[in-house]
Design a protein around this motif. Structure first.
Motif, mmCIF file in Angstrom:
data_model
loop_
_atom_site.group_PDB
_atom_site.id
_atom_site.type_symbol
_atom_site.label_atom_id
_atom_site.label_comp_id
_atom_site.label_asym_id
_atom_site.label_seq_id
_atom_site.Cartn_x
_atom_site.Cartn_y
_atom_site.Cartn_z
ATOM 1 N N ASP A 10 -6.851 21.692 21.191
ATOM 2 C CA ASP A 10 -6.222 20.601 21.932
ATOM 3 C C ASP A 10 -5.959 19.396 21.019
ATOM 4 O O ASP A 10 -4.883 18.773 21.092
ATOM 5 C CB ASP A 10 -7.100 20.180 23.106
ATOM 6 C CG ASP A 10 -7.164 21.242 24.205
ATOM 7 O OD1 ASP A 10 -6.269 22.105 24.241
ATOM 8 O OD2 ASP A 10 -8.120 21.207 25.006
ATOM 9 N N ASP A 11 -6.919 19.089 20.164
ATOM 10 C CA ASP A 11 -6.719 17.984 19.210
ATOM 11 C C ASP A 11 -5.574 18.304 18.249
ATOM 12 O O ASP A 11 -4.773 17.427 17.912
ATOM 13 C CB ASP A 11 -8.000 17.727 18.413
ATOM 14 C CG ASP A 11 -9.103 17.120 19.270
ATOM 15 O OD1 ASP A 11 -8.807 16.630 20.372
ATOM 16 O OD2 ASP A 11 -10.279 17.154 18.831
ATOM 17 N N GLY A 12 -5.511 19.555 17.817
ATOM 18 C CA GLY A 12 -4.449 19.968 16.905
ATOM 19 C C GLY A 12 -3.078 19.855 17.547
ATOM 20 O O GLY A 12 -2.108 19.438 16.895
ATOM 21 N N SER B 168 0.427 19.428 9.990
ATOM 22 C CA SER B 168 -0.199 19.545 11.316
ATOM 23 C C SER B 168 -0.064 20.964 11.851
ATOM 24 O O SER B 168 -0.996 21.505 12.467
ATOM 25 C CB SER B 168 0.448 18.556 12.285
ATOM 26 O OG SER B 168 0.301 17.232 11.829
ATOM 27 N N TYR B 169 1.097 21.561 11.613
ATOM 28 C CA TYR B 169 1.308 22.952 12.023
ATOM 29 C C TYR B 169 0.338 23.883 11.298
ATOM 30 O O TYR B 169 -0.285 24.758 11.917
ATOM 31 C CB TYR B 169 2.750 23.358 11.746
ATOM 32 C CG TYR B 169 2.980 24.847 11.782
ATOM 33 C CD1 TYR B 169 3.095 25.524 12.992
ATOM 34 C CD2 TYR B 169 3.053 25.578 10.598
ATOM 35 C CE1 TYR B 169 3.282 26.894 13.019
ATOM 36 C CE2 TYR B 169 3.241 26.950 10.622
ATOM 37 C CZ TYR B 169 3.347 27.602 11.834
ATOM 38 O OH TYR B 169 3.518 28.963 11.866
ATOM 39 N N GLU B 170 0.186 23.708 9.996
ATOM 40 C CA GLU B 170 -0.729 24.549 9.226
ATOM 41 C C GLU B 170 -2.166 24.392 9.715
ATOM 42 O O GLU B 170 -2.944 25.348 9.714
ATOM 43 C CB GLU B 170 -0.645 24.195 7.736
ATOM 44 C CG GLU B 170 0.617 24.722 7.055
ATOM 45 C CD GLU B 170 0.650 26.232 6.999
ATOM 46 O OE1 GLU B 170 -0.414 26.843 6.755
ATOM 47 O OE2 GLU B 170 1.729 26.813 7.205
ATOM 48 N N GLY B 171 -2.509 23.177 10.148
ATOM 49 C CA GLY B 171 -3.837 22.960 10.702
ATOM 50 C C GLY B 171 -4.068 23.793 11.947
ATOM 51 O O GLY B 171 -5.165 24.329 12.165
ATOM 52 N N MET B 172 -3.044 23.937 12.769
ATOM 53 C CA MET B 172 -3.172 24.759 13.966
ATOM 54 C C MET B 172 -3.269 26.243 13.629
ATOM 55 O O MET B 172 -4.012 26.990 14.268
ATOM 56 C CB MET B 172 -2.003 24.509 14.913
ATOM 57 C CG MET B 172 -1.966 23.099 15.464
ATOM 58 S SD MET B 172 -0.963 22.958 16.961
ATOM 59 C CE MET B 172 -1.935 23.892 18.130
ATOM 60 N N VAL B 173 -2.540 26.644 12.607
ATOM 61 C CA VAL B 173 -2.625 28.046 12.178
ATOM 62 C C VAL B 173 -4.046 28.358 11.700
ATOM 63 O O VAL B 173 -4.592 29.419 12.009
ATOM 64 C CB VAL B 173 -1.602 28.328 11.053
ATOM 65 C CG1 VAL B 173 -1.833 29.715 10.456
ATOM 66 C CG2 VAL B 173 -0.178 28.212 11.590
ATOM 67 N N ARG B 174 -4.658 27.431 10.978
ATOM 68 C CA ARG B 174 -6.020 27.662 10.474
ATOM 69 C C ARG B 174 -7.026 27.777 11.611
ATOM 70 O O ARG B 174 -8.053 28.444 11.468
ATOM 71 C CB ARG B 174 -6.431 26.555 9.508
ATOM 72 C CG ARG B 174 -5.817 26.707 8.123
ATOM 73 C CD ARG B 174 -6.536 25.833 7.110
ATOM 74 N NE ARG B 174 -6.353 24.413 7.393
ATOM 75 C CZ ARG B 174 -5.334 23.699 6.941
ATOM 76 N NH1 ARG B 174 -4.399 24.275 6.195
ATOM 77 N NH2 ARG B 174 -5.239 22.408 7.223
#
Length: 246
Positions: free
Chosen positions: A98-100, A133-139
């Motif tokens: 949710d934060d991501g 930010s997108y890469e953070g969600m993928v991780r």
């Protein structure tokens, strides 16, 4: 005399029958739905289809019309992502997810504003933040250690389905699968960015293996109390391993 003996035995027999009827019997629990075990979010994959050409072609080529054209393509995909649910196996990551999403949406608004203004430097800066930010969600959904993910797939079924339903046959099957998944996990190497945590990782995996051994022993002569306690301990040990990646 026979009558007296029979009279004294009958209450004892009735008590044994009552205890047997009340004893906890193993149940049969349906299989875990396959979709709950896949650490995938289709809506995030759809964002990648637009992100890839924007980031790998338009951004390095400073193709500002292409960056601007990507904005209306992203918008409906991000709306879909807003309401996307995590699969069951990733439910422990809901808060992080949710934060991501909040960070991703904020970054997109920055890109959209720069694109509408025709601010070239702003577009480049905003595109970089958006991609990060997108890469953070993928991780969040991509396992750091695939071997740990393999172990967790079996633990998930035990902890959320077969343990609560006390399906001993399926608990044993999944516990055996966890045992088979343990040696590759014990040999796993963390990625270079986490190499400083390798020692802690190995110690925590060893502790998890010890808790799994206790579960396997409990399953040899099971009582529900012992089996449930052992499952809880394996799950807590898994969470400790997972926590070193936070």
């Amino acid at each position: 005399m026979f009558h007296n003996t029979l009279t004294s035995v009958l209450p004892l027999a009735a008590a044994v029958i009552t205890l047997s009827a009340c004893a906890e019997k193993p149940a049969s629990v349906p299989e875990v739905p396959a979709e709950e075990l896949l650490p995938e979010v289709a809506e995030l994959d759809a964002v990648h289809d637009v992100m890839a050409p924007m980031w790998h072609e338009a951004f390095p080529g400073r193709d500002f019309p292409a960056i601007q054209a990507s904005v209306p393509e992203f918008e409906p995909l991000l709306l879909e992502l807003e309401s996307a649910a995590l699969p069951g196996i990733l439910q422990d990551k809901q808060s992080e997810w949710d934060d991501g999403k909040d960070r991703l949406m904020e970054a997109f608004q920055g890109l959209k504003a720069a694109a509408e203004e025709g601010d070239e430097d702003g577009m480049l800066a905003a595109a970089e933040v958006f991609h990060m930010s997108y890469e953070g969600m993928v991780r969040i959904i991509r396992p750091v250690v695939p071997e740990l993910d393999a172990f967790h797939r079996y633990l998930y079924g035990v902890y959320h389905y077969y343990g609560p339903g006390y399906d001993l046959e399926k608990i044993r099957e999944q516990a055996d699968q966890m045992a088979a998944a343990l040696p590759p996990l014990q040999a796993a190497q963390l990625p270079s960015r986490l190499e400083g945590k390798q020692g802690d990782f190995e110690s925590l995996v060893a502790e998890m293996g010890g808790q799994l051994a206790i579960l396997l022993m409990a399953l040899e002569d099971p009582t529900r109390e012992d089996v449930e306690a052992a499952i809880e301990s394996v799950h807590a040990a898994y969470q400790a391993v997972e926590a070193i990646f936070d």
